[in-house]
Design a protein around this motif. Structure first.
Motif, mmCIF file in Angstrom:
data_model
loop_
_atom_site.group_PDB
_atom_site.id
_atom_site.type_symbol
_atom_site.label_atom_id
_atom_site.label_comp_id
_atom_site.label_asym_id
_atom_site.label_seq_id
_atom_site.Cartn_x
_atom_site.Cartn_y
_atom_site.Cartn_z
ATOM 1 N N ARG A 292 0.825 -1.208 0.000
ATOM 2 C CA ARG A 292 0.000 0.000 0.000
ATOM 3 C C ARG A 292 0.857 1.255 0.000
ATOM 4 O O ARG A 292 1.853 1.329 0.704
ATOM 5 N N ARG B 196 -1.990 -2.848 -3.996
ATOM 6 C CA ARG B 196 -2.998 -1.825 -3.758
ATOM 7 C C ARG B 196 -2.356 -0.508 -3.389
ATOM 8 O O ARG B 196 -1.301 -0.470 -2.805
ATOM 9 N N GLU B 197 -3.070 0.487 -3.692
ATOM 10 C CA GLU B 197 -2.599 1.802 -3.295
ATOM 11 C C GLU B 197 -3.709 2.506 -2.567
ATOM 12 O O GLU B 197 -4.853 2.450 -2.983
ATOM 13 N N GLU B 198 -3.366 3.146 -1.505
ATOM 14 C CA GLU B 198 -4.402 3.918 -0.844
ATOM 15 C C GLU B 198 -4.527 5.283 -1.486
ATOM 16 O O GLU B 198 -5.582 5.845 -1.595
#
Ligand code: DCP
Ligand code: MG
Length: 648
Positions: A374, A538-540
């Motif tokens: 993330r 995933r990236e926030e």
């Protein structure tokens, strides 16, 4: 206009970042490729791109570049971009020097080599398959709009002030795009609406699309949450449908299942299918017929940057050293391509020139590792960092449990606020998969790094239970027999590298010529970003150098420590891992690492080595090491490398 004064007055014109010089659809290329040459070059893009459809009409390109430059000037991101630019410049100079040393005799020699390669590559051309590439339109934004229809038609960004993950097509008209800091996006588009990310939602919709894909190709290859390759050859022949008809039907089925639109490309191979899916975006399709003439016409004026695996670095190298801007130029400059690049790279470049790409569905490869990461606004708040770590551990554990995986090699990846990437690994005595166990070990790894300001945390688990059974019999054979083919045959090497070339961003970053000393401060296990199907990347808040990174660099990492002799032979065990097998290379590096760590531990020499290092380390790093030793089996990777180098 005088270019010198132009450069002095308008420094932003030479400032290229992930969001001013991204690999993107034709639409984005038009708005972000703002260096004069690239700008002209994209205007020569020969496809009939409907800019109204793409929603890019009226973008004030100069304004976008100026705002991006002014607002990021002086930031760590800016500094990092400049470092990368310097690295590219250095590499270009090196290649230019090599080029000037070539004699006529050398060129004639390489011309013959190139001709032979081209004949071999041409012989491998397969026009019997129909591949389809799907790419959801403005995926996260579209999901958010579905959830809240009042957002429809409005300029929307998913993410926050720090970074945005994607933008609706309405927002893109203002120059807003993925991986751009939100505060810059707001400057470009004052009415921009921000919606925070919600990965569970995106995963849910991604799973719905996969349900549809399965009906057309049970072995479909998903390369991210919103993209997949489908081999629809059988569907076409069994149902008497054309690729065009299957594409239209599939898009309809996805819409019915999800309420979302996607764009599709159909072509004889995956490399071309991916390029095609971008042409009529959004909610469109483009079909390239299974005909050599059609392929060669299509490819002739195609900018190389459109090709998966050709990112910013490769594009600059080829353009500035050889004047190559289109795929066809690869063939025109084949002798120089062979003279200046490794065998595998030149094979790849020539196959790009011929419009060749992967056509076989890769065998179901045994998963070697599973990871999740993330990106978030940089913070040194330890409570927050441990919270993120707990979330990531939970995701990793749940992903592992879905696949019934138990692993014993845990790697922590960190990206500091100054964009330095580090990895720390621990080799465990037992196999684990629960959130609690993952978190306990990951916490030990992270504690050893404190205090630290981070913008990304990732966890990767490898060395799975069943895999070790093979490993005990023959540690190198397991990889060889499962999925590694020799890189010696051109066609095989190409077939092997194709998937990751389609997805990885910068092919040349893997090239042995370019891995040696990159001049950047990144330290990572891998050279190119290419995640397997179900790894959760995933990236926030998005990050230009993470999920869809175009600038991942290779330096001081385990892959390079191993050294890939001739670009593909492991210097430690002789295993052959052709270019494009990034996941496997990473895994292989981890394997050697874990093996060494275990040997070290059992021989009780590890502590000596660590202490040897500690004796020479600063009090601060001594404190770090001490903290880490709470996790009994922890040896920092750096310590291992120090030892490794000494022993060599
Ligand atoms: N994404 C991200 N960070 C990036 C790029 C993308 O988090 N730097 C996420 C958000 C996107 C999703 O991945 O919605 C899919 O990426 P795409 O590149 O396919 O972009 P979109 O689907 O948003 O738009 P397009 O219509 O151009 O495909
Ligand atoms: Mg998409």
């Amino acid at each position: 206009m005088d270019s010198k004064s132009e450069g002095e007055d308008r420094p932003w014109q030479s400032y290229h970042t992930a969001y001013t010089n991204a690999k993107a659809g034709p639409s984005l290329s038009l708005s972000f490729s703002l260096s004069l040459s690239l700008y002209k070059f994209f205007f020569h893009f020969s496809f009939s791109v409907n800019t109204n459809l793409l929603g890019m009409e009226g973008v004030d390109k100069e304004k976008v570049q100026k705002v991006v430059y002014e607002m990021s000037k002086g930031s760590k991101y800016f500094e990092n971009e400049q470092r990368k630019e310097a690295y590219i410049k250095q590499k270009i100079e090196n290649l230019q020097q090599q080029r000037t040393k070539l004699t006529d005799k050398d060129i004639a020699h390489f011309q013959k080599i190139a001709e032979k390669k081209i004949v071999e590559l041409e012989a491998s051309r397969d026009l019997t398959k129909t591949w389809l590439h799907t790419d959801m339109d403005a995926f996260y934004a579209a999901v958010e709009i579905l959830d809240n229809p009042s957002l429809k038609g409005k300029p929307l960004a998913v993410g926050g002030m720090s970074m945005i993950c994607t933008a609706s097509y309405e927002a893109r008209k203002f120059g807003v795009r993925a991986a751009m800091p939100g505060f810059i996006a707001r400057k470009l588009c004052p009415d921009l609406i921000f919606v925070p990310t919600n990965f569970d939602k995106y995963t849910h919709f991604s799973e719905l699309t996969r349900k549809v894909f399965r009906q057309y190709d049970p072995n479909f290859i998903a390369t991210s949450l919103d993209e997949a390759y489908l081999n629809v050859t059988d569907v076409c022949s069994e149902r008497g449908l054309s690729g065009e008809e299957v594409a239209a039907e599939l898009r309809g089925a996805i819409y019915d299942e999800t309420g979302l639109t996607c764009s599709v490309g159909v072509a004889p191979n995956r490399m071309l299918a991916k390029v095609c899916s971008d042409i009529n975006k959004p909610n469109g399709q483009f079909i390239l017929l299974n005909d050599r003439g059609a392929v060669m016409t299509f490819i002739s004026s195609l900018p190389i940057r459109k090709i998966g695996g050709i990112g910013k670095v490769t594009e600059h190298m080829l353009r500035d050293v050889l004047g190559i801007t289109t795929c066809d130029d690869m063939l025109k400059n084949s002798a120089l391509v062979c003279a200046l690049f490794s065998d595998l790279s030149s094979d790849f470049f020539l196959s790009v020139g011929l419009g060749l790409g992967g056509t076989h569905t890769p065998e179901n490869r045994m998963r070697k590792s599973i990871s999740t990461e993330r990106t978030f606004t940089a913070t040194s708040d330890t409570t927050l960092l441990f919270q993120k770590l707990a979330d990531i551990a939970e995701t990793l554990s749940s992903d592992m449990q879905k696949e019934n995986l138990w692993g014993r090699n845990l790697t922590l990846k960190l990206k500091t606020s100054s964009f330095e990437v580090k990895t720390r690994a621990v080799s465990l005595q037992k196999y684990i998969s629960s959130k609690e166990e993952i978190l306990t070990n990951a916490t030990n790894l992270l504690k050893a790094e404190l205090p630290v300001s981070l913008r990304l945390i990732g966890l990767r688990m490898s060395q799975f239970r069943d895999e070790d059974k093979h490993a005990l019999v023959d540690p190198t054979q397991k990889t060889l027999s499962e999925f590694i083919l020799s890189g010696s045959s051109h066609s095989k090497a190409y077939e092997n590298q194709d998937i990751s070339s389609e997805n990885s961003s910068d092919y040349l970053l893997e090239d042995k010529n370019l891995c040696e000393s990159d001049g950047t401060r990144e330290k990572e296990h891998r050279c190119v970003t290419s995640e397997p199907e179900s790894s959760s990347k995933r990236e926030e808040l998005g990050d230009s150098s993470s999920a869809k990174d175009i600038n991942e660099t290779c330096g001081g990492n385990a892959n390079c420590e191993i050294q890939w002799v001739d670009g593909y032979i492991c210097s430690k065990c002789g295993i052959e891992l052709p270019l494009g097998f990034e996941e496997e290379r990473r895994e292989h590096a981890d394997y050697h690492l874990a093996q060494s760590l275990q040997q070290e531990e059992s021989a009780h020499v590890a502590h000596d080595k660590v202490y040897h290092k500690l004796e020479h380390s600063s009090p601060k790093s001594r404190k770090k090491q001490k903290a880490s030793s709470q996790g009994a089996k922890f040896i920092p990777i750096d310590a291992f490398f120090t030892k490794g180098k000494k022993n060599l």
